[in-house]
Design an enzyme around this catalytic site. Structure first.
Site, short mmCIF file in Angstrom:
data_model
loop_
_atom_site.label_atom_id
_atom_site.label_comp_id
_atom_site.label_asym_id
_atom_site.label_seq_id
_atom_site.Cartn_x
_atom_site.Cartn_y
_atom_site.Cartn_z
CB SER A 24 -0.94 0.01 1.22
OG SER A 24 -0.19 -0.12 2.41
CG ASN A 111 -4.03 -4.56 12.81
OD1 ASN A 111 -3.38 -4.52 11.77
ND2 ASN A 111 -4.45 -5.68 13.36
CB THR A 156 -39.88 25.43 -10.03
OG1 THR A 156 -41.04 25.77 -10.78
CG2 THR A 156 -39.70 26.39 -8.87
CG HIS A 157 -40.86 21.66 -12.34
ND1 HIS A 157 -40.99 20.37 -11.87
CD2 HIS A 157 -41.54 22.44 -11.46
CE1 HIS A 157 -41.72 20.36 -10.77
NE2 HIS A 157 -42.06 21.61 -10.49
CB SER A 293 -13.81 22.09 -30.81
OG SER A 293 -13.86 21.20 -31.90
CE LYS A 299 -18.43 23.49 -29.36
NZ LYS A 299 -19.62 22.95 -29.02
CG ASN A 301 -16.58 23.36 -26.10
OD1 ASN A 301 -17.59 23.89 -26.54
ND2 ASN A 301 -15.81 22.55 -26.81
CD GLU A 306 -18.90 20.22 -20.89
OE1 GLU A 306 -19.84 20.42 -21.64
OE2 GLU A 306 -17.74 20.02 -21.30
CE1 TYR A 333 -6.36 -3.02 8.94
CE2 TYR A 333 -5.48 -5.23 8.67
CZ TYR A 333 -5.61 -3.93 8.23
OH TYR A 333 -4.99 -3.55 7.08
CD GLN A 338 -3.04 -2.38 2.14
OE1 GLN A 338 -2.40 -2.70 3.13
NE2 GLN A 338 -2.77 -2.87 0.95
CE LYS A 341 -4.80 3.33 5.16
NZ LYS A 341 -5.65 2.17 4.89
N1 ARG Z 1 -1.39 -1.10 5.33
C1 ARG Z 1 -2.45 -1.63 6.15
C2 ARG Z 1 -3.70 -0.76 6.06
O1 ARG Z 1 -3.65 0.27 5.49
C3 ARG Z 1 -2.00 -1.78 7.56
C4 ARG Z 1 -1.28 -3.04 7.70
C5 ARG Z 1 -1.93 -3.98 8.60
N2 ARG Z 1 -1.42 -5.24 8.23
C6 ARG Z 1 -1.66 -6.37 8.85
N3 ARG Z 1 -1.15 -7.41 8.39
N4 ARG Z 1 -2.34 -6.39 9.95
O2 ARG Z 1 -4.75 -1.12 6.55
#
Ligand code: ARG
Length: 456
Positions: A24, A111, A156-157, A293, A299, A301, A306, A333, A338, A341
């Site tokens: 990650s 965790n 409205t509408h 364009s 054009k 735009n 958009e 956990y 993961q 994110k």
């Molecule tokens: N990178 C992980 C996360 O974003 C955390 C790692 C936890 N890994 C584990 N083997 N318990 O959640």
């Protein structure tokens, strides 16, 4: 292959495909500074609990502060071969300090670390985003001041409804954005940052020691950034370690609030797209905020708007992806988590860039007063004012509504303007319709000013 935070019970090397698949670091490097902040507090906790000597804790803290400076100066480079940012920082400490760094992970799990860092990221980034929303609000304010007197058809509408002030139309977007600021603040204030969950079951260090260390950290922040953190949040010992490591409500709440911001920006964009069409021609968007364009030379735009409209879909997707990822997870956990994110970071990044570009675009808008005024010639915009006129003369509302409906129908079918109809003709619809009175009602200013319910 980078060193891992685990491995003792394994005989085999991890398959390279698994290394790549589980990694990650390519996105969670954004948590570096917040991870370091957590580590500094954790060092204090270990020292208080006598797992580290004073000199060990000092050398760890000094090195962590160096790393935090490098992160802020842009000189920190995570190791892309590490599993995650927590591993990368741990490995760096080991390479700089040797064995003492091996003690840092006592009573600590990624965790717990990852929730700590992600919560802190959310709080800090929310503050930045609120400032960007405020900047957009002030651009809208500028536009309101510049166009204070303009009255326009309200819809409205998407059909002509009643005249309204352009400043109120724009003010609606201000209201939305101010609600967004408040919503984000509320969510952010509710995020409780905890320590001491360990992997899931807590740690052998007492909650008092956690509390005392956190107090010390805040009373004596070693560094300017951490001093700033002091104003932003409190850290508490966990009250339920299972909950601490398995909760991602805060991510869902933040992404949801960001989706609402994106939805608001999308609606504003949609209005501006419609208003800038040749058919409407209410507003001119500056060339610097338009694109052309490759085929049609004429054009100009509104691609920026958009894209803002389109990105609202991406934001909703991010929200749904985290909600769906979480819905079937058993406690506590699980590695699925993961995957919260990228949607979280992505939502923040998109909304932040939308706010910036829109604040610039808004400043350049030029309203076409003549065209807007011409639209106010449409007599149907004053139909409700005619109904109120009859009600003031004791005609029951529903009856008055029918009378004016019939008058409008006649005006459309005959092609005659109400203002131009004779007194006799008007009297055919209602004896109370006096030409010299009603002629004055087809007045945008009078119409908007007669709406007394608005507390300005
Ligand atoms: N990178 C992980 C996360 O974003 C955390 C790692 C936890 N890994 C584990 N083997 N318990 O959640």
């Amino acid at each position: 292959m980078a060193k891992k935070l685990w491995g003792g019970r394994f005989d085999k090397e991890t398959d390279p495909l698994v290394e790549k698949f589980t990694r990650s670091i390519q996105f969670d490097h954004k948590l570096a500074l917040y991870d370091v902040a957590g580590s500094i507090i954790h060092v204090g906790i270990l020292a208080k609990a006598k797992y580290l000597s004073i000199s060990e804790s000092e050398s760890l803290t000094t090195e962590l502060l160096n790393i935090s400076n490098e992160i802020r100066n842009g000189n920190f480079k995570e190791d892309p071969n590490c599993e995650d940012i927590h591993t990368s920082i741990q490995n760096l400490l080991e390479s700089k300090l040797g064995d003492v760094a091996l003690k840092l992970h006592m009573a600590r799990s990624r965790n717990d670390q990852v929730v700590f860092a992600t919560k802190l990221y959310c709080k800090v980034t929310t503050i930045d985003l609120q400032m960007e929303i405020r900047a957009l609000v002030s651009s809208i304010d500028g536009l309101i001041i510049e166009n204070n007197e303009i009255i326009m058809p309200g819809f409205t509408h998407m059909q002509h409804a009643q005249p309204v002030y352009l400043k109120d139309y724009l003010g609606t977007y201000k209201k939305m954005l101010i609600r967004d600021i408040e919503r984000l603040e509320y969510i952010s204030n509710n995020i409780k940052i905890t320590m001491g969950a360990g992997a899931l079951a807590g740690t052998p260090i007492s909650s008092e020691e956690y509390s005392k260390t956190v107090d010390d950290f805040f009373n004596n922040p070693q560094d300017a950034t951490f001093k700033q953190f002091k104003e932003l949040f409190q850290i508490e010992p966990t009250a339920n370690s299972l909950d601490s490591v398995s909760d991602r409500d805060f991510v869902i709440e933040i992404i949801s609030a960001l989706s609402i911001v994106a939805m608001h920006l999308s609606r504003l964009s949609e209005d501006l797209i419609i208003w800038s069409t040749q058919e409407f021609d209410f507003v001119e968007i500056d060339e610097a905020f338009c694109t052309g364009s490759s085929l049609m030379p004429q054009k100009k735009n509104p691609d920026v708007l958009e894209l803002i409209r389109g990105y609202a879909g991406r934001l909703n997707g991010n929200l749904v992806s985290v909600l769906t990822m979480m819905k079937g997870l058993p406690l506590t956990y699980n590695r699925d988590m993961q995957l919260d994110k990228e949607p979280l970071f992505n939502s923040f990044e998109i909304v932040s860039s939308e706010l910036k570009v829109l604040a610039g675009l808004i400043k350049t808008l030029k309203f076409n007063k003549a065209k807007i005024e011409a639209c106010l010639e449409d007599e149907s915009l004053y139909a409700t004012d005619l109904v109120y006129y009859l009600v003031d003369r004791k005609v029951p509302f529903k009856q008055a509504h029918t009378i004016i409906g019939e008058l409008i129908k006649y005006s459309i079918s005959s092609g005659k303007k109400i203002k131009e109809m004779s007194e006799e003709k008007l009297k055919e619809f209602s004896e109370f319709l006096k030409k010299e009175d009603i002629i004055k009602l087809f007045d945008p200013k009078k119409s908007v000013e007669s709406k007394l319910s608005i507390k300005r």
